[in-house]
Write an enzyme that holds these catalytic residues in place. Structure first.
Site, PDB file in Angstrom:
ATOM      1  N   MET A  48       0.844  -1.201   0.000  1.00  0.00           N
ATOM      2  CA  MET A  48       0.000   0.000   0.000  1.00  0.00           C
ATOM      3  C   MET A  48       0.879   1.251   0.000  1.00  0.00           C
ATOM      4  SD  MET A  48      -3.432  -0.935   2.036  1.00  0.00           S
ATOM      5  CE  MET A  48      -2.855  -0.595   3.683  1.00  0.00           C
ATOM      6  N   GLY A  49       2.155   1.085  -0.346  1.00  0.00           N
ATOM      7  CA  GLY A  49       3.034   2.243  -0.494  1.00  0.00           C
ATOM      8  C   GLY A  49       3.608   2.746   0.820  1.00  0.00           C
ATOM      9  N   LEU A  63       6.799   3.060   1.346  1.00  0.00           N
ATOM     10  CA  LEU A  63       7.650   1.878   1.490  1.00  0.00           C
ATOM     11  C   LEU A  63       8.788   2.117   2.479  1.00  0.00           C
ATOM     12  CD1 LEU A  63       7.850   0.960  -2.302  1.00  0.00           C
ATOM     13  CD2 LEU A  63       6.234   0.095  -0.571  1.00  0.00           C
ATOM     14  N   HIS A  67       9.514  -3.539   3.297  1.00  0.00           N
ATOM     15  CA  HIS A  67       9.034  -3.812   1.927  1.00  0.00           C
ATOM     16  C   HIS A  67      10.211  -4.138   1.007  1.00  0.00           C
ATOM     17  CE1 HIS A  67       5.750  -0.905   3.291  1.00  0.00           C
ATOM     18  NE2 HIS A  67       5.054  -1.959   2.918  1.00  0.00           N
TER      19      HIS A  67
HETATM   20  O1  PAF Z   1      -0.089  -5.750   3.568  1.00  0.00           O
HETATM   21  C1  PAF Z   1      -0.531  -4.838   2.850  1.00  0.00           C
HETATM   22  O2  PAF Z   1       0.108  -3.805   2.615  1.00  0.00           O
HETATM   23  C2  PAF Z   1      -1.923  -4.974   2.244  1.00  0.00           C
HETATM   24  O3  PAF Z   1      -2.791  -5.615   3.114  1.00  0.00           O
HETATM   25  C3  PAF Z   1      -1.925  -5.682   0.869  1.00  0.00           C
HETATM   26  C4  PAF Z   1      -1.474  -7.122   0.973  1.00  0.00           C
HETATM   27  C5  PAF Z   1      -1.039  -4.925  -0.090  1.00  0.00           C
HETATM   28  C6  PAF Z   1      -3.351  -5.685   0.283  1.00  0.00           C
HETATM   29  O4  PAF Z   1      -3.846  -4.397   0.122  1.00  0.00           O
END
Ligand code: PAF
Length: 275
Positions: free
Chosen positions: A30-31, A33, A37
């Site tokens: 969901m950005g 980062l 990530h």
């Molecule tokens: O973990 C996350 O950031 C979110 O739940 C995901 C897996 C990208 C789904 O929107």
């Protein structure tokens, strides 16, 4: 690195890439980062031909009183991090669902407790968006962080139950030097909230250390954890079987301690393996 913004272009790229016989790796996010990530991207990079990262703040997984509107965003910083991690395609759709979208994917039982109980509808939103993303990106392998331990278990089960042709890999939780689990939401914390938030991992590690020293009774371990927490509102502190996520009474197989709590207006989660 190329950036794609429409789901049609994403699916066309994935189809063309598969026609060339190339293996696609995928990290959905969901950005905003952080190093957690990036560690998932680095985990997949050596074993795939093409690496895709998606950034989409999925409204379906936020409750009405949650932080959808203020969820932190940094598209330029995110793009630079993806580029640095060797990402081939950054998929950043402004919207992901077609008009009139009415389908949802739900995993039962595994979603009954913990974040499923305290965030009603959350996991249905997650599994629905992840199923749709899988069909657009057509990944051979996708990586999710163990920070969201329940989410990882739910996604594994969805993939198994629906025979989705994608391998799921878990990436270890990454901590800041002070021990706080990395999260995009840490940005919300004041200095004192952050200081008190450190009690989350301290509580979990105290439970793990006591179990390693021989305490196997769940109730005793949970009491140790609760005594260590200094939070405003505890959503849950649980000791569960690491696979089924069912509560346990004694630690006899690999188990997991998980916590969710509010510091001020910020909800943090953390977890640790207990053997
Ligand atoms: O973990 C996350 O950031 C979110 O739940 C995901 C897996 C990208 C789904 O929107």
């Amino acid at each position: 690195m190329q950036t794609l913004t429409s789901f049609e272009s994403m699916q066309a790229w994935a189809n063309a890439t598969h026609r060339e016989g190339l293996r696609i790796g995928f990290v959905p996010t969901m950005g905003f980062l952080h190093a957690g990530h990036v560690s998932l991207m680095e985990r997949l990079r050596p074993e795939v031909d093409r690496l895709v990262v998606s950034i989409y703040v999925n409204p379906l997984q936020f409750g009405p009183d949650e932080d959808l509107e203020r969820y932190p965003r940094d598209p330029e910083g995110d793009a630079a991090k993806c580029d640095g991690a060797g990402v081939d395609v950054l998929f950043m759709p402004p919207d992901l669902y077609p008009d009139g979208f009415v389908t949802s994917v739900a995993v039962d039982r595994l979603t009954d407790g913990m974040c499923g109980a305290t965030r009603p509808g959350h996991f249905d939103g997650v599994t629905t968006v992840v199923a749709r993303l899988f069909n657009l990106v057509r990944a051979d392998v996708a990586c999710f962080g163990e920070k969201d331990f329940q989410q990882l278990a739910v996604i594994r089960r969805m993939v198994r139950d629906l025979a989705m042709p994608v391998e799921i890999v878990g990436g270890p939780l990454v901590r800041d030097p002070d021990g706080l689990a990395m999260s995009s939401r840490n940005k919300y914390l004041t200095e004192t909230d952050r200081e008190r938030g450190l009690s989350l991992h301290r509580a979990l590690f105290a439970m793990r250390d006591a179990a390693t020293a021989g305490e196997k009774r769940a109730e005793a371990l949970l009491a140790i954890g609760r005594d260590t927490l200094t939070v405003d509102k505890l959503h849950y502190l649980e000791l569960v079987d690491a696979e089924s996520l069912q509560r346990i009474e004694r630690v006899e197989r690999p188990a997991r301690a998980l916590v969710a709590a509010f510091l001020g207006k910020t909800r943090l989660i953390d977890n640790v393996g207990i053997v």
